[in-house]
Scaffold this motif. Structure first.
Motif, mmCIF file in Angstrom:
data_model
loop_
_atom_site.group_PDB
_atom_site.id
_atom_site.type_symbol
_atom_site.label_atom_id
_atom_site.label_comp_id
_atom_site.label_asym_id
_atom_site.label_seq_id
_atom_site.Cartn_x
_atom_site.Cartn_y
_atom_site.Cartn_z
ATOM 1 N N ARG A 3 -27.911 95.909 -12.355
ATOM 2 C CA ARG A 3 -28.258 94.641 -11.686
ATOM 3 C C ARG A 3 -29.760 94.389 -11.705
ATOM 4 N NH1 ARG A 3 -24.062 96.264 -8.045
ATOM 5 N NH2 ARG A 3 -25.593 96.971 -6.497
ATOM 6 N N ALA A 4 -30.554 95.454 -11.869
ATOM 7 C CA ALA A 4 -32.001 95.270 -12.002
ATOM 8 C C ALA A 4 -32.351 94.524 -13.272
ATOM 9 C CB ALA A 4 -32.697 96.627 -11.980
ATOM 10 N N ARG A 5 -31.434 94.513 -14.248
ATOM 11 C CA ARG A 5 -31.633 93.788 -15.509
ATOM 12 C C ARG A 5 -30.828 92.491 -15.542
ATOM 13 N NH1 ARG A 5 -29.593 97.584 -19.800
ATOM 14 N NH2 ARG A 5 -30.147 95.851 -21.183
ATOM 15 N N ILE A 6 -30.345 92.054 -14.391
ATOM 16 C CA ILE A 6 -29.616 90.792 -14.288
ATOM 17 C C ILE A 6 -30.393 89.862 -13.369
ATOM 18 C CG2 ILE A 6 -27.456 89.675 -13.605
ATOM 19 C CD1 ILE A 6 -26.027 92.329 -14.123
ATOM 20 N N GLY A 7 -30.461 88.598 -13.728
ATOM 21 C CA GLY A 7 -31.148 87.613 -12.912
ATOM 22 C C GLY A 7 -30.304 86.368 -12.739
ATOM 23 N N VAL A 8 -30.734 85.526 -11.825
ATOM 24 C CA VAL A 8 -30.068 84.244 -11.573
ATOM 25 C C VAL A 8 -31.113 83.141 -11.610
ATOM 26 C CG1 VAL A 8 -28.924 82.820 -9.833
ATOM 27 C CG2 VAL A 8 -28.119 85.138 -10.253
ATOM 28 N N TYR A 9 -30.810 82.100 -12.366
ATOM 29 C CA TYR A 9 -31.664 80.903 -12.385
ATOM 30 C C TYR A 9 -31.024 79.820 -11.531
ATOM 31 C CZ TYR A 9 -33.375 76.343 -13.612
ATOM 32 O OH TYR A 9 -33.856 75.062 -13.514
ATOM 33 N N SER A 10 -31.848 79.118 -10.756
ATOM 34 C CA SER A 10 -31.373 77.959 -10.008
ATOM 35 C C SER A 10 -32.440 76.871 -10.016
ATOM 36 C CB SER A 10 -31.040 78.339 -8.557
ATOM 37 O OG SER A 10 -30.530 77.223 -7.867
#
Length: 354
Positions: free
Chosen positions: A213-220
């Motif tokens: 999850r440290a290599r996963i992001g969310v854009y908003s």
């Protein structure tokens, strides 16, 4: 870089690629010829990103017709009369609607990742559509013989498989495009819809380890299509507390186009968890004016007054062309803004003495 900087994803398609996509849709070009032009567009995009100094590159989504529907290209069981996304200037985008199951991805984003990696030695970021967005394809009236619960289970499986394939393929980071988050508060001001979508995304994210999850992001963001937005009028204060429930290591947030960025930065700081990095938007893709590096520097320094530097990054407010037919911004303008972001972030690092 002490303050990392990354693109969001999409970049304007070249006139050659837009023409080829139109010819393909009309049946006047075969798939092999289109693929060759797409591959050239990916190569040229990465070359331009590297020339602009971008330490992280993407394929610019050159082979995607849309950041939403790419997994379903050529899928049966779809109708064109799905959810309507209204923009402030009056234009609309309409999602497809499911008419039958089972739900399966026809295209997984790891194929775009592999294609991009052939043209660079720099870290490659891969954007994917969030499962929350695809959940909106299920019609409110339901589908006979295919209950929503079964659809959501299949959707979660498909989304997990795509994210995992990108991580295993060596993506620098996998970015979930949660573009509908702020819009949900316009559709349902009470927030129940947004809560449901955040919960769905977290159900998928729970299948990954903390290090993954440290290599996963969310854009908003509030949308950026044809120089217009769909939800810039929705108060960020209603979104951010719920957005930060997402169990990811990185958030990419529109900020350059906000009228009161200090207020938003205060909200971000209030909800920021340890170990999470926030990339704040320092260039506005729907503003035709190219920001100067000094302007970007000042925006970064303002953000650094609220957010610890070791948790701060910079990005663009949005992708430059999330739908392939959006030609409102030229490629030259997009790359000039990216160069300004990179140079301005470097100036801020120098000013901070880090």
């Amino acid at each position: 870089m002490k303050i990392p900087t990354e693109p969001i994803g999409s970049l304007p398609r070249s006139p050659e690629l837009l023409s080829a996509m139109a010819e393909f849709q009309l049946g006047r070009m075969d798939g092999a010829a289109l693929k060759e032009i797409q591959e050239r567009a990916v190569r040229d995009t990465i070359t331009e990103l590297e020339a602009a100094g971008s330490p992280v590159v993407t394929d610019g989504e050159q082979a995607k017709a849309s950041f939403v529907t790419y997994p379903l290209a050529g899928s049966p069981g779809l109708s064109p009369d799905g959810v309507v996304i209204p923009f402030a200037d009056g234009h609309q985008r309409r999602l497809p609607a499911l008419t039958s199951g089972p739900f399966r991805y026809k295209v997984s984003a790891d194929q775009y990742l592999r294609a991009a990696q052939q043209h660079t030695r720099k870290p490659v970021k891969q954007a994917v559509v969030a499962p929350s967005m695809l959940s909106l394809l299920y019609p409110a009236a339901g589908i006979s013989g295919y209950p929503r619960e079964e659809f959501l289970h299949q959707l979660a499986d498909e989304s997990e498989a795509e994210i995992r394939a990108c991580l295993d393929g060596g993506a620098h980071v996998v970015q979930l495009d949660f573009d509908e988050a702020r819009l949900c508060l316009k559709l349902d001001p009470g927030g129940r819809l947004l809560d449901d979508l955040v919960s769905l995304n977290n159900q998928v994210l729970a299948r990954f380890t903390e290090s993954e999850r440290a290599r996963i992001g969310v854009y908003s963001g509030p949308g950026a299509d044809q120089d217009s937005t769909h939800s810039l009028d929705v108060d960020y204060a209603e979104l951010l507390p719920r957005l930060f429930w997402l169990t990811v290591g990185n958030f990419y947030l529109q900020l350059a186009s906000e009228s009161d960025p200090d207020r938003v930065l205060t909200l971000i700081a209030d909800h920021l968890r340890p170990g999470v990095r926030v990339f704040v938007g320092v260039t506005d893709p729907i503003d035709p004016r190219v920001e100067t590096p000094d302007e970007v520097r000042d925006r970064v320094l303002r953000a650094a007054r609220h957010i610890p530097v070791d948790q701060l990054g910079t990005c663009d407010d949005a992708g430059f062309a999330p739908f392939a037919d959006d030609a409102s911004t030229s490629r030259a303008t997009a790359f000039a803004k990216i160069r300004a972001r990179v140079e301005g972030t470097a100036l801020a690092i120098e000013a901070l003495g880090i």
